[in-house]
Design a protein around this motif. Structure first.
Motif, PDB file in Angstrom:
ATOM      1  N   ASP A  69       0.834  -1.201   0.000  1.00  0.00           N
ATOM      2  CA  ASP A  69       0.000   0.000   0.000  1.00  0.00           C
ATOM      3  C   ASP A  69       0.867   1.249   0.000  1.00  0.00           C
ATOM      4  O   ASP A  69       2.021   1.244   0.467  1.00  0.00           O
TER       5      ASP A  69
ATOM      6  N   ALA B 128       0.694   5.874  -0.063  1.00  0.00           N
ATOM      7  CA  ALA B 128       0.026   7.171  -0.127  1.00  0.00           C
ATOM      8  C   ALA B 128       0.585   7.898  -1.345  1.00  0.00           C
ATOM      9  O   ALA B 128       1.809   8.016  -1.495  1.00  0.00           O
TER      10      ALA B 128
ATOM     11  N   ARG C 164      -4.742   7.389  -2.135  1.00  0.00           N
ATOM     12  CA  ARG C 164      -4.301   6.091  -1.647  1.00  0.00           C
ATOM     13  C   ARG C 164      -4.110   5.154  -2.828  1.00  0.00           C
ATOM     14  O   ARG C 164      -4.958   5.095  -3.722  1.00  0.00           O
TER      15      ARG C 164
ATOM     16  N   ARG D  34      -1.633   1.540  -4.543  1.00  0.00           N
ATOM     17  CA  ARG D  34      -0.933   0.282  -4.307  1.00  0.00           C
ATOM     18  C   ARG D  34       0.178   0.153  -5.329  1.00  0.00           C
ATOM     19  O   ARG D  34      -0.053   0.298  -6.539  1.00  0.00           O
TER      20      ARG D  34
ATOM     21  N   ALA E 110       3.524   2.501   2.774  1.00  0.00           N
ATOM     22  CA  ALA E 110       2.788   2.546   4.023  1.00  0.00           C
ATOM     23  C   ALA E 110       3.590   2.094   5.230  1.00  0.00           C
ATOM     24  O   ALA E 110       3.269   2.425   6.353  1.00  0.00           O
TER      25      ALA E 110
END
Length: 435
Positions: free
Chosen positions: A356, A358, A399, A401, A432
């Motif tokens: 993950d 940001a 957000r 991936r 993340a």
């Protein structure tokens, strides 16, 4: 009336990576979980990774357009195929139904000899019928049945394989099964939704208080007429996770495509890569090929043929759990095997990972590719190690991936992944958690 099967070679690749959610029967009770509306958006773009399974002359259809810069990077690395996107106004629909609403694209699909969906969904049969491929895929009812964790648990129990889960069908039965595992020395017990995936559908029970709350949550659903079905299994002390990838034929014969080492973050796939040669060779009672034969024959008896991923684990005490679950579909490990096959001739191996992130406003895969190129990290074919992003649409603010393959000798993977993470940070993509 269906069209005649086309004579042209080549395959059409497409699919929805949230197959389990679309297989899940109506009326089933669910486990407690936090709403995560952003997750569906990310999963919807994972079909971009299917290029790994495509050959020159194949057609890849994704739900949304792929970034031109990423298409160019793939081509420079030697991964070429025709690409189209389904689009369509119903963004919640699976790609099969988006295709069914596009007559022009349906006609293009009919030009190819085979369909290669990520997974067979209820709409896949209609798509196959309308494009002249009706005889080439198993029925969706069969696929739904064999992909449920209850099916694989029954298979393991029938063949007395270690680690078979217990299927429960009421809140009271679930509570009894959890307490029984605790009494046998397992302080944490897992309750699994039969169609859960990527950690969405696995609930840890490590205290009587948590069990009481879970049972009350399920009883409320029972009172509303929902049907309870879960698999209860101890959380084992494992030292190795791996997946076996095979192709099952209709007569029960099978071909092992390869074995992948697995690393998970929580209960979600994080990394697939080369498995040590000694891993499966040391397994016995039963031996690794014997287990795969049991699984393949059981799937064929149910009417399934196609790609299969069998997840397994080795425990700290030396026990191996041969069938944690069976995924009768493509998988991330299977896609990594295809990448691995392509680069082994250059002395490289493929390591696929996802995590993950940001993503800053205005940043995305174009910026990431630019930084990889400037740092000399972008894989461009041949024998020089590098990193190739697999999915671009998942890198959107706020957000996202990061999904990449590090194509390199195994000993270089940690260094190359760390360098790629630094390049991502420089491109406005913050990971993340620490490496």
């Amino acid at each position: 009336m269906s069209r005649a099967r086309p004579a042209r070679a080549g395959a059409v690749l497409f699919g929805s990576f949230d197959a389990e959610r679309r297989w899940r029967p109506d009326g089933l009770a669910s486990l407690p979980q936090l709403a995560d509306p952003g997750a569906d958006r990310l999963v919807a773009r994972m079909d971009e990774a299917l290029f790994a399974a495509a050959e020159p002359g194949d057609l890849l259809i994704t739900r949304e357009p792929v970034a031109p810069a990423l298409l160019h990077a793939r081509e420079a690395a030697g991964f070429t195929c025709e690409h189209r996107h389904a689009g369509g106004p119903d963004t919640a629909a699976d790609v099969e139904h988006q295709l069914l609403a596009d007559p022009e694209l349906l006609g293009r699909v009919a030009d190819f000899a085979r369909l290669r969906p990520y997974a067979v969904l209820p709409g896949t049969g209609e798509l196959a019928e309308r494009t002249g491929h009706a005889s080439g895929l198993p029925g969706s009812g069969t696929v739904v049945r064999v992909n449920g964790k209850a099916w694989s648990s029954r298979l393991a129990a029938r063949h007395q394989l270690p680690g078979a889960g217990r299927i429960v069908r009421s809140a009271a039965e679930l509570a009894e099964a959890v307490r029984s595992d605790v009494e046998r020395g397992h302080p944490v017990v897992l309750v699994k939704d039969p169609y859960g995936v990527a950690g969405r559908g696995t609930f840890e029970v490590g205290s009587e208080r948590r069990l009481t709350r879970l049972a009350a949550h399920l009883r409320r659903q029972e009172d509303r007429g929902l049907r309870v079905e879960f698999v209860v299994q101890p959380r084992y002390d494992r030292v190795a996770d791996f997946s076996s990838h095979l192709r099952v034929d209709r007569d029960g014969s099978w071909h092992l495509l390869g074995v992948q080492h697995l690393a998970n973050s929580g209960y979600r796939h994080e990394m697939s890569g080369p498995a040590p040669r000694t891993l499966t060779g040391n397994l016995s009672d039963p031996a690794h090929p014997e287990v795969l034969d049991v699984v393949a024959r059981a799937l064929a008896e149910e009417g399934y043929d196609g790609p299969v991923c069998v997840d397994s684990m080795v425990l700290r005490d030396g026990t191996w759990v041969p069938v944690v679950e069976v995924n009768a579909r493509m998988s991330m490990g299977g896609l990594n095997l295809r990448l691995d096959d392509r680069v082994r001739a250059h002395g490289l191996r493929s390591h696929l990972w996802q995590e993950d992130a940001a993503v800053a406003d205005g940043c995305g895969v174009d910026h990431f590719l630019k930084m990889l190129r400037e740092e000399g990290l972008l894989y461009d074919g041949g024998s020089a190690p590098g990193v190739l992003p697999l999915v671009g649409g998942s890198l959107t603010a706020p957000r996202g991936r990061l999904v990449c393959a590090a194509l390199c000798p195994p000993e270089s993977y940690p260094r190359l992944r760390a360098a790629a993470r630094s390049a991502a940070a420089a491109a406005g993509i913050s990971l993340a958690r620490p490496a």
